[in-house]
Design a protein around this motif. Structure first.
Motif, short mmCIF file in Angstrom:
data_model
loop_
_atom_site.label_atom_id
_atom_site.label_comp_id
_atom_site.label_asym_id
_atom_site.label_seq_id
_atom_site.Cartn_x
_atom_site.Cartn_y
_atom_site.Cartn_z
N PRO A 154 0.82 -1.22 0.00
CA PRO A 154 0.00 0.00 0.00
C PRO A 154 0.85 1.27 0.00
O PRO A 154 2.03 1.23 0.34
CB PRO A 154 -0.81 -0.13 1.29
N SER A 155 0.22 2.37 -0.37
CA SER A 155 0.92 3.66 -0.42
C SER A 155 1.47 4.04 0.95
O SER A 155 0.80 3.85 1.96
CB SER A 155 -0.07 4.72 -0.91
N GLY A 156 2.68 4.54 0.98
CA GLY A 156 3.27 5.03 2.22
C GLY A 156 3.93 3.96 3.07
O GLY A 156 4.34 4.24 4.19
N LYS A 167 8.10 1.52 0.10
CA LYS A 167 8.71 0.84 -1.05
C LYS A 167 9.76 1.74 -1.70
O LYS A 167 10.89 1.32 -1.94
CB LYS A 167 7.63 0.48 -2.08
N SER A 168 9.38 3.00 -1.97
CA SER A 168 10.34 3.92 -2.60
C SER A 168 11.52 4.14 -1.67
O SER A 168 12.67 4.16 -2.11
CB SER A 168 9.67 5.26 -2.89
N THR A 169 11.23 4.30 -0.40
CA THR A 169 12.29 4.53 0.58
C THR A 169 13.29 3.38 0.56
O THR A 169 14.50 3.60 0.50
CB THR A 169 11.67 4.67 1.97
N PHE A 170 12.78 2.15 0.56
CA PHE A 170 13.66 0.99 0.54
C PHE A 170 14.47 0.96 -0.75
O PHE A 170 15.69 0.75 -0.74
CB PHE A 170 12.84 -0.29 0.69
N1 LIG Z 1 11.47 13.09 2.32
C1 LIG Z 1 10.79 12.52 3.34
N2 LIG Z 1 10.87 13.04 4.58
C2 LIG Z 1 10.20 12.47 5.61
N3 LIG Z 1 9.41 11.39 5.49
C3 LIG Z 1 9.28 10.82 4.29
C4 LIG Z 1 9.96 11.36 3.15
N4 LIG Z 1 9.65 10.59 2.08
C5 LIG Z 1 8.81 9.63 2.54
N5 LIG Z 1 8.59 9.77 3.86
C6 LIG Z 1 7.75 8.90 4.69
O1 LIG Z 1 8.24 7.58 4.63
C7 LIG Z 1 7.18 6.66 4.54
C8 LIG Z 1 7.36 5.78 3.32
O2 LIG Z 1 7.25 6.58 2.15
P1 LIG Z 1 7.54 6.02 0.71
O3 LIG Z 1 7.64 7.16 -0.23
O4 LIG Z 1 8.68 5.10 0.74
O5 LIG Z 1 6.19 5.21 0.41
P2 LIG Z 1 5.82 4.32 -0.83
O6 LIG Z 1 5.64 2.95 -0.35
O7 LIG Z 1 6.78 4.54 -1.94
O8 LIG Z 1 4.40 4.91 -1.22
P3 LIG Z 1 3.77 5.14 -2.68
O9 LIG Z 1 3.27 3.83 -3.12
O10 LIG Z 1 2.64 6.07 -2.40
O11 LIG Z 1 4.82 5.72 -3.55
C9 LIG Z 1 5.91 7.47 4.52
O12 LIG Z 1 5.36 7.45 5.81
C10 LIG Z 1 6.35 8.84 4.14
O13 LIG Z 1 5.53 9.81 4.76
#
Ligand SMILES: Nc1ncnc2c1ncn2[C@@H]1O[C@H](COP(=O)(O)OP(=O)(O)OP(=O)(O)O)[C@@H](O)[C@H]1O
Ligand SMILES: [Mg+2]
Lengths: 259, 357
Positions: free
Chosen positions: A38-40, A43-46
């Protein structure tokens, strides 16, 4: 020279906020690994920790180990610039350099790193990369036009061409098809299937069918609640994930019974 | 919400309002022409005064238009027309000083806008003739030196602030830059004077001192504008470069600066325009001379603003000739500033990233 990546006990922080916790995973060479969730959930962070793009953000830091073919990417002797040369990345939103032509965009990896190359070699590299990204036929007559003048889908493929032009060992793709029509999506999926002969590919996607179609292994990320860190709940061969997952949460998410 | 979706709201309002007629296209002109006629009549009763005439005409015309619209078109349209008229008048009022100033300076400056003004200095001139050759070159040399000092320092400071600085240090620098933007120009002049007195003793006057004083004024302007422009470069472009394994400094030089080059050029040009007409700091650092001096490291130089100041305040006898020269110098300064503004626009037009769509 595709390479294998082993991640162990990875914690990822934004300042004091623990965004992703305790990831252990092995990413196989010459295969496509899909990350869903799910969003947030992180995944992108990893994905961004795999080529040390995470630390570009102020305050962001990482604990744990990421080892590529026996070489610790976060070791004391590892240089983030070198790591990024070996592990390319395609971003969720296409980001061609607006000051550069299509040709220059593809050659950017070489030009910006001031690598000396004969003009004919560079021409050949640009053509090869554009063909690889399935864009050559569309742009071969206007290579000197600005890259930002292409359509969104073409721009995304231009970014893919730019990423493979530096010939990395690993290619990370963050939702590369989220802004594309089905035809471009198919073109990019075909491209990924072709590329996996030579590269290790990790792709983030929200499209289950896409993950099922192209990937060998799939990882499912989830988080327990708002403010909680994301976790890698399950990592298994794609077939198993989509037919008979180990975790109830995975099954719920895949079958749309999430939340 | 209502203001953001005018189309559906206006149809709804039209349906509600009883008198939804339309004034013809020429109605505003007719109203103001009529008002002008009435105003002229009023004025002819007493002595004719152009300013009062315009005021009467505008006020009466606005009123007439409002009433006419109120009767035929309804309240909302009438308010619309009233506001349009008021805003347009405000714009007109704002233009008055600008137009009057240009009119006056051109009218008086044109008298001596001739070859001799550009070709000769004031050596041996008492009364008629003479020119500002020495002052023109003084201004060009000192401005060029100022630019040479300020642009590298200013740009690098801005790059440091946007790309490297974090936290407290960043806030401190930003604060000092802001303070420096507001520092009175005479203070900059006194600072440069005091600085050079340390090395050369009291009474020293050098072109380079002027350049230093002007740099104190110009650097913060360059920093501010460059900072704003660099901040506009999307982070995604930096990340795209990093992801290709490009080191940070190369990313800045090859990606960030080229993307921002139009804005940077515009900012620098406008910063030059900001200091080219400064008088007070040059008065205390560079002084004035009647002879031509091209060497900013040796003795006094003439500059256009200081030249204009001395021609006006110490015109000699008879004063007319010097005062004419002062106006021409003023005209030249205005032309310089306008020219720089045009250059700034051209830079932002031609160097902007092309989308080619
Ligand atoms: N630059 C940032 N500073 C602080 N927190 C962040 C930052 N980028 C992401 N986060 C937080 O880290 C968590 C993971 O975000 P991430 O972008 O990795 O989600 P995601 O799985 O890629 O979601 P999506 O599918 O919507 O792209 C979220 O709670 C987000 O709010
Ligand atoms: Mg994401």
């Amino acid at each position: 020279m595709a390479k294998r990546i082993d991640v162990s006990d990875l914690n990822i922080y934004y300042g004091n906020f623990l965004a992703v916790e305790g990831v252990n995973v092995s990413i196989e060479p010459r295969s496509i690994t899909a990350l869903i969730g799910p969003s947030g959930c992180g995944k992108s962070t990893f994905l961004r920790t795999l080529n040390r793009m995470h630390e570009v953000i102020p305050g962001a830091r990482v604990e744990g180990k990421v080892v590529m073919d026996g070489h610790d990417l976060y070791g004391a002797d590892a240089d983030p610039v070198d790591v990024r040369r070996q592990i390319g990345m395609v971003f969720q939103r296409p980001n061609p350099f607006p000051t550069m032509s299509i040709y220059e965009n593809v050659a950017a990896g070489m030009r910006l790193n001031a690598r000396r190359m004969k003009k004919s070699d560079l021409d050949e590299l640009v053509e090869r990369s554009l063909r690889g990204a399935n864009l050559w036929e569309e742009v071969k007559d206007r290579l000197d036009r600005p890259g930002s003048g292409l359509s969104g889908g073409q721009q995304q493929r231009l970014c893919i061409a730019r990423a493979i032009a530096v010939e990395p060992d690993v290619l990370l793709m963050d939702e590369p098809c989220s802004a594309l029509d089905p035809i471009s999506t198919l073109a990019i999926e075909d491209l990924m299937t072709e590329l996996k002969e030579r590269y290790t590919i990790v792709i983030v996607t929200h499209n289950m069918q896409q993950a099922a179609r192209v990937s060998e292994s799939t990882g499912f990320f989830n988080l327990n609640g708002v403010g909680q860190p994301g976790r890698l709940i399950e990592f298994n061969p794609t077939e198993k994930i989509f037919s008979n997952p180990d975790q109830k949460a995975t099954e719920d998410y895949i079958s749309g019974r999430f939340g | 919400m209502a203001t953001q979706t005018p189309t559906p709201v206006s149809t709804a309002a039209d349906a509600v309002e009883p008198a939804a007629g339309r004034l013809p296209r020429w109605a505003p002109w007719a109203c103001f022409a009529g008002a002008a006629a009435v105003a002229a009549g009023l004025e002819l009763l007493g002595d004719f005064n152009i300013a009062l005439f315009v005021v009467y005409a505008v006020v009466l015309g606005t009123l007439a238009l409002y009433l006419a619209s109120r009767v035929t078109e309804g309240r909302r349209k009438a308010t619309d027309r009233l506001v349009t008229a008021v805003v347009t008048s405000a714009f007109g009022i704002a233009m008055v000083p600008l137009v009057a100033l240009v009119w006056e300076v051109v009218g008086r400056g044109i008298v001596r806008f001739d070859g001799e003004f550009f070709g000769s200095s004031l050596v041996g001139i008492i009364g008629e003739g003479g020119g500002a050759y020495h002052a023109i070159f003084g201004t060009l040399i000192i401005t060029a030196l100022t630019t040479l000092i300020s642009v590298p320092i200013g740009l690098m400071t801005a790059i440091y602030l946007v790309e490297y600085a974090r936290g407290r240090l960043k806030r401190a620098i930003t604060f000092f830059v802001d303070v420096m933007t507001g520092i009175p120009s005479i203070v900059a002049g006194l600072f440069a004077y005091a600085l050079f007195v340390l090395f050369f003793g009291p009474g020293v006057r050098l072109g380079i001192m002027g350049a230093v004083a002007l740099s104190v004024l110009m650097i913060p302007v360059v920093v501010r504008s460059a900072e704003e422009v660099l901040k506009l470069v999307p982070n995604e472009l930096r990340e795209a470069a990093y992801a290709l394994g490009v080191p940070k400094w190369r990313t800045i030089v090859k990606v960030v600066i080229p993307t921002a080059i139009a804005g940077l050029g515009t900012g620098v040009t406008l910063a030059i325009a900001r200091v080219v007409g400064e008088t007070a700091p040059l008065l205390v650092t560079v002084g004035i001379t009647n002879a031509t001096n091209f060497d900013p490291f040796d003795g006094r130089m003439a500059t256009l603003p200081v030249y204009a100041y001395y021609q006006l305040t110490q015109p000699g006898v008879p004063p007319e000739y010097a005062i004419d020269r002062a106006w021409t110098a003023a005209l030249l300064l205005i032309m310089l500033v306008m020219g720089l503004n045009v250059v700034a626009r051209l830079i932002s037009r031609f160097f902007a990233p092309k989308t080619g769509r």
